[in-house]
Motif scaffolding. Sequence first.
Motif: not given
Length: 205
Positions: A141-157
Amino acid sequence: MATKIFVVAALFFIAITTTFSTCKKGGCANTVYNFEIGVKAYPDRDSIHIGDTLWVEINAPTTFTDLVSNNDVNYAGAANLGSAIGFGEFIGRDSVRESANSFEYLLIKGYNVNNPFVSKIREYLFMEQNNFYLFKLGIIPKEKGIFGIGFSNAANVFRANDGCTKARFNIFFQNTHQHYFLNPNINSNSADTTKPSGSYYFAVN
């Protein structure tokens, strides 16, 4: 209900439309298999400091159990297995700022995929080595805050030697405290926060 977790998580990676969910090969899109793959975040503290590194890592054998048939399937040789990671900063309740540019990234295992939505997401393919799919990314992180990250699912693999027999991969955090309480949109009284999902929350001080 647990589904509320997934709806709320989508707030900060809305409009993820990537090769991981739309890729087709040979004009066919037959989803034959449904798999799960786990990702771990560490150190999984609820807060870190500017300049600290949050690691997200996948270390999964190439043999998976199909969720429908319960059969084990060797799915080595996948040509397009990966994920788009969405980033958002919570600005009060019901307001999320696109924040992928609020971080530096250190890719140790995997491959970067260019995308036009750089303020929202980063896209990656997983690497295959010694019968494992591997991914390791440092998020700084480069700045303060409250963050969320989210992984997408993988389709048509699809596999390199079979462009038509496709699989869907549900990607979720495993053996990781996901800190749902940091998301102001999740009411722990009405949402089952014991269920894993592809989302992870943290504060930066």
